[in-house]
Write a protein that holds these residues in place. Structure first.
Motif, PDB file in Angstrom:
ATOM      1  N   ALA A  15       0.823  -1.214   0.000  1.00  0.00           N
ATOM      2  CA  ALA A  15       0.000   0.000   0.000  1.00  0.00           C
ATOM      3  C   ALA A  15       0.857   1.264   0.000  1.00  0.00           C
ATOM      4  CB  ALA A  15      -0.933  -0.010   1.213  1.00  0.00           C
ATOM      5  N   ALA A  16       1.878   1.296   0.843  1.00  0.00           N
ATOM      6  CA  ALA A  16       2.751   2.463   0.904  1.00  0.00           C
ATOM      7  C   ALA A  16       3.474   2.661  -0.423  1.00  0.00           C
ATOM      8  CB  ALA A  16       3.761   2.320   2.039  1.00  0.00           C
ATOM      9  N   GLY A  17       3.876   1.562  -1.023  1.00  0.00           N
ATOM     10  CA  GLY A  17       4.536   1.639  -2.320  1.00  0.00           C
ATOM     11  C   GLY A  17       3.618   2.187  -3.392  1.00  0.00           C
ATOM     12  N   ALA A  18       2.363   1.779  -3.358  1.00  0.00           N
ATOM     13  CA  ALA A  18       1.392   2.275  -4.339  1.00  0.00           C
ATOM     14  C   ALA A  18       1.196   3.784  -4.200  1.00  0.00           C
ATOM     15  CB  ALA A  18       0.065   1.544  -4.171  1.00  0.00           C
ATOM     16  N   VAL A  19       1.170   4.260  -2.956  1.00  0.00           N
ATOM     17  CA  VAL A  19       1.025   5.702  -2.713  1.00  0.00           C
ATOM     18  C   VAL A  19       2.246   6.447  -3.248  1.00  0.00           C
ATOM     19  CG1 VAL A  19       0.904   7.488  -0.932  1.00  0.00           C
ATOM     20  CG2 VAL A  19      -0.524   5.443  -0.748  1.00  0.00           C
ATOM     21  N   ALA A  38       9.459  -0.427  -6.196  1.00  0.00           N
ATOM     22  CA  ALA A  38      10.311  -1.360  -5.455  1.00  0.00           C
ATOM     23  C   ALA A  38       9.661  -1.765  -4.135  1.00  0.00           C
ATOM     24  CB  ALA A  38      11.678  -0.735  -5.196  1.00  0.00           C
ATOM     25  N   GLN A  39       9.037  -0.814  -3.456  1.00  0.00           N
ATOM     26  CA  GLN A  39       8.388  -1.123  -2.180  1.00  0.00           C
ATOM     27  C   GLN A  39       7.177  -2.028  -2.396  1.00  0.00           C
ATOM     28  OE1 GLN A  39       7.675   2.294   0.289  1.00  0.00           O
ATOM     29  NE2 GLN A  39       7.083   1.056   2.041  1.00  0.00           N
ATOM     30  N   GLN A  40       6.460  -1.822  -3.499  1.00  0.00           N
ATOM     31  CA  GLN A  40       5.333  -2.698  -3.803  1.00  0.00           C
ATOM     32  C   GLN A  40       5.805  -4.127  -4.039  1.00  0.00           C
ATOM     33  OE1 GLN A  40       3.326  -0.387  -7.035  1.00  0.00           O
ATOM     34  NE2 GLN A  40       1.500  -1.065  -5.947  1.00  0.00           N
ATOM     35  N   ILE A  41       6.890  -4.277  -4.760  1.00  0.00           N
ATOM     36  CA  ILE A  41       7.448  -5.608  -5.033  1.00  0.00           C
ATOM     37  C   ILE A  41       7.853  -6.276  -3.724  1.00  0.00           C
ATOM     38  CG2 ILE A  41       9.397  -6.828  -6.086  1.00  0.00           C
ATOM     39  CD1 ILE A  41       9.179  -4.698  -8.382  1.00  0.00           C
TER      40      ILE A  41
END
Length: 61
Positions: A15-19, A38-41
């Motif tokens: 979720a944070a990566g998507a934001v 990268a955070q989403q992955i």
């Protein structure tokens, strides 16, 4: 870490990566967009680890 913890942290990172990705895209900041991707992955990988732990636990029981 427990499987539940892995899944929760994975969802949070996803979720944070998507934001971050969306914000980077909206503002034209390619580095922020890449960081978000990268955070989403990372988050998706954490969720997979949690699901694998559940599968192993169920197989053992």
């Amino acid at each position: 870490m427990s499987s539940t913890t892995d899944k929760i942290k994975g969802s949070a990172n996803d979720a944070a990566g998507a934001v971050k990705k969306g914000l980077g895209k909206a503002t034209g900041q390619k580095d922020l967009e890449a960081e978000g991707t990268a955070q989403q992955i990372k988050g998706k990988a954490q969720k997979i680890v949690g699901e694998a732990k559940d599968a192993v636990k169920k197989a053992i029981d």
